[in-house]
Scaffold this active site. Structure first.
Site: not given
Ligand code: GLU
Length: 478
Positions: A254-256
């Site tokens: 994910s982007k995180r």
């Protein structure tokens, strides 16, 4: 087997995730393997989530990865249009047949009422679902209310007490119970279809035989199967592709934890060929276990039923290794063309061609160019102590520098062989410690401990710059 038709159906809601591109590749390869067609369809029925330029960006990123579609936007095809917002009449027409056959119904419930129902269900610990309030309104009455201007949606009449079973190529049979499936909305009050309605109608009308999509859609598939049944259409083959895990193997990628868009990897200097090869070997292996695979070889061998149903980590180390493999395969012309956008604007243009062969081996991504070559121009900075490494005394280093300067000042032929002969000759004649001398020289002319081969580097730097740097080194020691 019938003519194989696969598709990718992205929504223009933001940059395409690398996982989507990996799924797209599988659809592309399977169609090509079977002499079939790969279709690109834009699913833009959620106007609220659409981003500006999104439709264009999808097409661009597919092409930047060197792939293409047989039918779709910009190409046309027998089953177009391939952009859902241009197909609204088709959805209305098809949904009407469901109403006529008592498979769908008008629902007039207001947002407020639905919210209240949900609240009550939550309070009594029930999973939220539509309470089927409008399910038994007769078609005649519904039509009157529609004519009177009431807002409505169309919902699917999900049959009670049925097992819904479908086969997933990776997982085998999957069964859901119809009592757990909501009477889902098919047509929204703004006249747009929901994803579920549009995807089924389009996959059927576009004659898609195999649906390969991310595993996050598994829970939607029984709804789709119910719709195929309601329409009386054959159900296609499904393969739900596992999502990638973060490089550390923990959690969905994910982007995180870093950039995940397919474009961002190309922008950071990964080659599309290396990315595609990387996608190929995540969750699948060639029979001979070879990991460097061309697109052609992949097309010949790939079969979705050989895919693993386990999620795999997006192993950046492996990607870096593959990228290096592909960079080393490039001809000098290809490397120059691909790396040009990454080269710092002030890098001396006349040195690019000479420098590239010196660093090609060491590039992990194209973007490494600047880091590996910054000493070829401009100022260099290093600790004076580095010049004295392994030396018996400062005086010896000063002597080495002085004599090298004198030698190079009088050297008329600045070619690789002449430089190598002269400098090695000097070191041998003076019996300087070889390791110490060459490390000192490397630091003095580049400021770095690890560089491309020293004589090549001295040659490319040129006489003026090398002499200037040797003199600077002397000054530092003075
Ligand atoms: N429009 C959906 C998406 O954005 C397509 C899902 C599917 O392939 O059915 O991923």
């Amino acid at each position: 087997m019938n003519n194989i038709r696969t598709r990718m159906a992205p929504s223009p809601t933001g940059e395409m995730h690398v996982g989507s591109l990996a799924t797209l590749l599988k659809n592309y390869a399977f169609a090509k393997k079977n002499g079939g067609q790969f279709i690109l369809r834009i699913e833009d029925t959620d106007k609220e989530r659409e981003v500006e330029g999104g439709v264009q960006a999808i097409q661009e990123i597919v092409r930047r990865y060197g792939l293409d579609w047989d039918e779709g936007p910009g190409k046309g095809g027998e089953y177009g249009p391939y952009i859902q917002s241009e197909r609204l009449d088709i959805y209305k027409r098809e949904v009407q047949t469901l109403i006529d056959n008592d498979k769908a119904y008008y629902c007039f419930c207001s947002k407020e009422r639905l919210a209240e129902v949900k609240e009550q269900q939550m309070a009594s610990k029930q999973p939220p679902h539509y309470d089927r309030h409008c399910r038994n309104i007769s078609v005649d009455e519904a039509k009157k209310r529609v004519a009177a201007g009431e807002d409505y949606v169309i919902r699917l009449k999900v049959p009670a007490d049925q097992e819904i079973t479908f086969t997933d190529l990776l997982r085998g049979e999957i069964t859901f119970h119809s009592n757990l499936i909501d009477d889902q909305v098919l047509l929204k009050s703004d006249g747009y279809p929901t994803y579920h309605l549009a995807v089924v109608i389009d996959d059927y009308l576009m004659k898609i035989t195999h649906i390969m999509r991310g595993e996050e859609w598994i829970s939607s598939t029984p709804k789709h199967v119910l719709l195929y049944q309601a329409f009386g259409w054959p159900v296609p083959v499904f393969a739900h592709i596992p999502v990638f895990l973060n490089p550390d193997g923990k959690g969905k990628m994910s982007k995180r934890k870093g950039m995940v868009s397919a474009a961002s990897f190309l922008d950071r200097g990964y080659l599309p060929e290396a990315m595609l090869n990387f996608f190929m070997i995540l969750g699948w292996a060639k029979k001979d276990q070879e990991e460097v695979i061309s697109l052609e070889e992949y097309i010949n061998e790939f079969d979705p039923s050989d895919l693993s149903s386990n999620s795999v980590a997006f192993d950046i180390k492996k990607l870096d290794w593959l990228n290096g493999v592909y960079i080393r395969k490039l001809s000098p012309e290809q490397l120059k063309e691909k790396i040009t956008p990454f080269i710092a604007a002030d890098f001396p243009a006349d040195k690019i061609e000479q420098v590239l062969p010196l660093i090609q081996e060491r590039l992990v991504t194209l973007a490494d160019f600047n880091l590996l070559t910054k000493f070829f121009y401009g100022e260099i900075n290093y600790e004076t102590d580095l010049l004295l490494k392994k030396a018996d005394s400062k005086e010896i280093v000063i002597q080495e520098l002085n004599e090298t300067i004198t030698l190079l000042e009088s050297l008329s032929d600045w070619s690789l062989t002449s430089l190598e002969e002269a400098i090695r000759g000097l070191q041998e004649k003076k019996d300087w410690h070889r390791g110490q001398f060459f490390m000192m020289l490397r630091i003095a002319v580049t400021g770095e401990k690890a560089t491309p081969p020293l004589f090549e580097t001295i040659m490319v730097l040129g006489k003026d710059l090398v002499l200037a740097r040797l003199k600077t080194a002397l000054d530092k020691l003075a």
